[in-house]
Design a protein around this motif. Sequence first.
Motif, PDB file in Angstrom:
ATOM      1  N   VAL A 119      30.979   9.260 111.000  1.00 22.27           N
ATOM      2  CA  VAL A 119      31.835   9.456 112.177  1.00 22.27           C
ATOM      3  C   VAL A 119      31.107   9.004 113.436  1.00 22.27           C
ATOM      4  O   VAL A 119      31.673   8.305 114.283  1.00 22.27           O
ATOM      5  CB  VAL A 119      32.263  10.931 112.299  1.00 22.27           C
ATOM      6  CG1 VAL A 119      32.990  11.165 113.628  1.00 22.27           C
ATOM      7  CG2 VAL A 119      33.165  11.322 111.142  1.00 22.27           C
ATOM      8  N   SER A 120      29.855   9.398 113.582  1.00 22.98           N
ATOM      9  CA  SER A 120      29.077   8.996 114.757  1.00 22.98           C
ATOM     10  C   SER A 120      28.968   7.483 114.850  1.00 22.98           C
ATOM     11  O   SER A 120      29.082   6.902 115.947  1.00 22.98           O
ATOM     12  CB  SER A 120      27.669   9.609 114.701  1.00 22.98           C
ATOM     13  OG  SER A 120      27.723  11.022 114.769  1.00 22.98           O
ATOM     14  N   MET A 121      28.760   6.837 113.730  1.00 19.12           N
ATOM     15  CA  MET A 121      28.652   5.382 113.710  1.00 19.12           C
ATOM     16  C   MET A 121      29.970   4.729 114.133  1.00 19.12           C
ATOM     17  O   MET A 121      29.992   3.738 114.869  1.00 19.12           O
ATOM     18  CB  MET A 121      28.255   4.897 112.318  1.00 19.12           C
ATOM     19  CG  MET A 121      28.074   3.383 112.222  1.00 19.12           C
ATOM     20  SD  MET A 121      27.619   2.854 110.554  1.00 19.12           S
ATOM     21  CE  MET A 121      29.139   3.254 109.660  1.00 19.12           C
ATOM     22  N   GLN A 122      31.094   5.295 113.678  1.00 20.10           N
ATOM     23  CA  GLN A 122      32.390   4.735 114.041  1.00 20.10           C
ATOM     24  C   GLN A 122      32.656   4.851 115.547  1.00 20.10           C
ATOM     25  O   GLN A 122      33.177   3.926 116.167  1.00 20.10           O
ATOM     26  CB  GLN A 122      33.495   5.444 113.256  1.00 20.10           C
ATOM     27  CG  GLN A 122      33.525   5.061 111.781  1.00 20.10           C
ATOM     28  CD  GLN A 122      34.586   5.816 111.017  1.00 20.10           C
ATOM     29  OE1 GLN A 122      34.683   7.036 111.119  1.00 20.10           O
ATOM     30  NE2 GLN A 122      35.386   5.097 110.254  1.00 20.10           N
ATOM     31  N   ILE A 123      32.281   5.980 116.134  1.00 18.44           N
ATOM     32  CA  ILE A 123      32.470   6.161 117.570  1.00 18.44           C
ATOM     33  C   ILE A 123      31.585   5.192 118.347  1.00 18.44           C
ATOM     34  O   ILE A 123      32.026   4.559 119.315  1.00 18.44           O
ATOM     35  CB  ILE A 123      32.177   7.616 117.993  1.00 18.44           C
ATOM     36  CG1 ILE A 123      33.150   8.576 117.300  1.00 18.44           C
ATOM     37  CG2 ILE A 123      32.268   7.759 119.508  1.00 18.44           C
ATOM     38  CD1 ILE A 123      34.611   8.293 117.573  1.00 18.44           C
ATOM     39  N   ARG A 124      30.331   5.055 117.927  1.00 13.64           N
ATOM     40  CA  ARG A 124      29.432   4.117 118.604  1.00 13.64           C
ATOM     41  C   ARG A 124      29.947   2.683 118.481  1.00 13.64           C
ATOM     42  O   ARG A 124      29.866   1.895 119.435  1.00 13.64           O
ATOM     43  CB  ARG A 124      28.015   4.222 118.022  1.00 13.64           C
ATOM     44  CG  ARG A 124      27.280   5.498 118.423  1.00 13.64           C
ATOM     45  CD  ARG A 124      25.779   5.356 118.153  1.00 13.64           C
ATOM     46  NE  ARG A 124      25.524   5.118 116.731  1.00 13.64           N
ATOM     47  CZ  ARG A 124      25.304   6.090 115.845  1.00 13.64           C
ATOM     48  NH1 ARG A 124      25.325   7.376 116.244  1.00 13.64           N
ATOM     49  NH2 ARG A 124      25.063   5.804 114.588  1.00 13.64           N
ATOM     50  N   LYS A 125      30.475   2.335 117.321  1.00 15.49           N
ATOM     51  CA  LYS A 125      30.996   0.980 117.122  1.00 15.49           C
ATOM     52  C   LYS A 125      32.200   0.725 118.020  1.00 15.49           C
ATOM     53  O   LYS A 125      32.328  -0.348 118.619  1.00 15.49           O
ATOM     54  CB  LYS A 125      31.394   0.790 115.653  1.00 15.49           C
ATOM     55  CG  LYS A 125      31.859  -0.629 115.337  1.00 15.49           C
ATOM     56  CD  LYS A 125      32.114  -0.798 113.842  1.00 15.49           C
ATOM     57  CE  LYS A 125      32.561  -2.228 113.526  1.00 15.49           C
ATOM     58  NZ  LYS A 125      32.805  -2.418 112.071  1.00 15.49           N
ATOM     59  N   LEU A 126      33.076   1.722 118.132  1.00 13.69           N
ATOM     60  CA  LEU A 126      34.254   1.560 118.991  1.00 13.69           C
ATOM     61  C   LEU A 126      33.831   1.440 120.453  1.00 13.69           C
ATOM     62  O   LEU A 126      34.386   0.626 121.201  1.00 13.69           O
ATOM     63  CB  LEU A 126      35.199   2.746 118.798  1.00 13.69           C
ATOM     64  CG  LEU A 126      36.530   2.687 119.554  1.00 13.69           C
ATOM     65  CD1 LEU A 126      37.328   1.444 119.181  1.00 13.69           C
ATOM     66  CD2 LEU A 126      37.363   3.941 119.275  1.00 13.69           C
ATOM     67  N   GLU A 127      32.862   2.244 120.867  1.00 11.41           N
ATOM     68  CA  GLU A 127      32.369   2.150 122.243  1.00 11.41           C
ATOM     69  C   GLU A 127      31.740   0.787 122.497  1.00 11.41           C
ATOM     70  O   GLU A 127      31.864   0.226 123.602  1.00 11.41           O
ATOM     71  CB  GLU A 127      31.359   3.269 122.517  1.00 11.41           C
ATOM     72  CG  GLU A 127      32.000   4.656 122.612  1.00 11.41           C
ATOM     73  CD  GLU A 127      30.996   5.748 122.887  1.00 11.41           C
ATOM     74  OE1 GLU A 127      31.355   6.721 123.584  1.00 11.41           O
ATOM     75  OE2 GLU A 127      29.854   5.648 122.395  1.00 11.41           O
TER      76      GLU A 127
END
Length: 285
Positions: A35-43
């Motif tokens: 989940v953290s990786m997905q948020i960082r990728k979207l940002e």
Amino acid sequence: MIYFDPYLLRAFLTVAEIGTVNGTAAALGRTQAAVSMQIRKLEGLVGTRLFERSSKGLTITADGQLLTAYAREILSLNEEIGKRLQNSQIEGRVRLGVVEDFAATRLIHILKAFRDQNPKVDIDIIVEPNKRLAAMFENQKLDVVVCDVSQVNRKPMLVWGEELLWVVRSDIAVSAGTSLPIIMFEESCPWRTAAMAALADRDIQWKIVCEASTLVAMVTAVRVGIGIGPMICDTIPEDCRILDRAAGLPVPVRIDVGLYAQSAASAEADYLARFIARYSRRGLA
């Protein structure tokens, strides 16, 4: 061109609703790291921070708020296009709780449009006061709810800003400086506190001459001529008028009504909630 991966958007919206990576991971059945990786990728894709991080969790930024509406729209349209191309229809049953003022007005056209497009979805419409709706939602007795935001301890999918206008029967004169006969909501209603505060702020003389437990009761009391009552614009009867904002008369009362869906809602309930949000943004409410 930025490609918005639906999986990234789904993770983003879930974090925005729940407020923590742990809770999002549990809700989506993924690891916290994923989940953290997905948020960082979207940002990284949008080039801005979508959440402020702290020891208490994540708080959505102004840019994140902006993305929220578009993300819901993208996911909703993505699902709808897929179902239409596959010639499939959603089936099932949804328990929808709605505060009476909205059930009788803005939701009618939206639910009609939903029903026309999704005839295999049965909808139980439960109309109760705000506090009761919130309790039923918290106890998993409702799938989707529309009620006052002060009663639900989570972030809404959509918020309607409304004004309670002070209404009186058209042939009744109301003068500033006199004690105003007020028709008030019952004590358990959150709108009562806001309405009474509006009266107090203007240093108005008033007294409660009637308590109304439902919209029908409020409309009846106003039309009978018992007194002045606070009502949403769409619920005001034709034979009644809104008080002007002259000195010595009460001003409109701001309220916020939110749309909520259970985190683990069924496909049909989730689709109905997003349908209501999408059609509301398009101005069909």
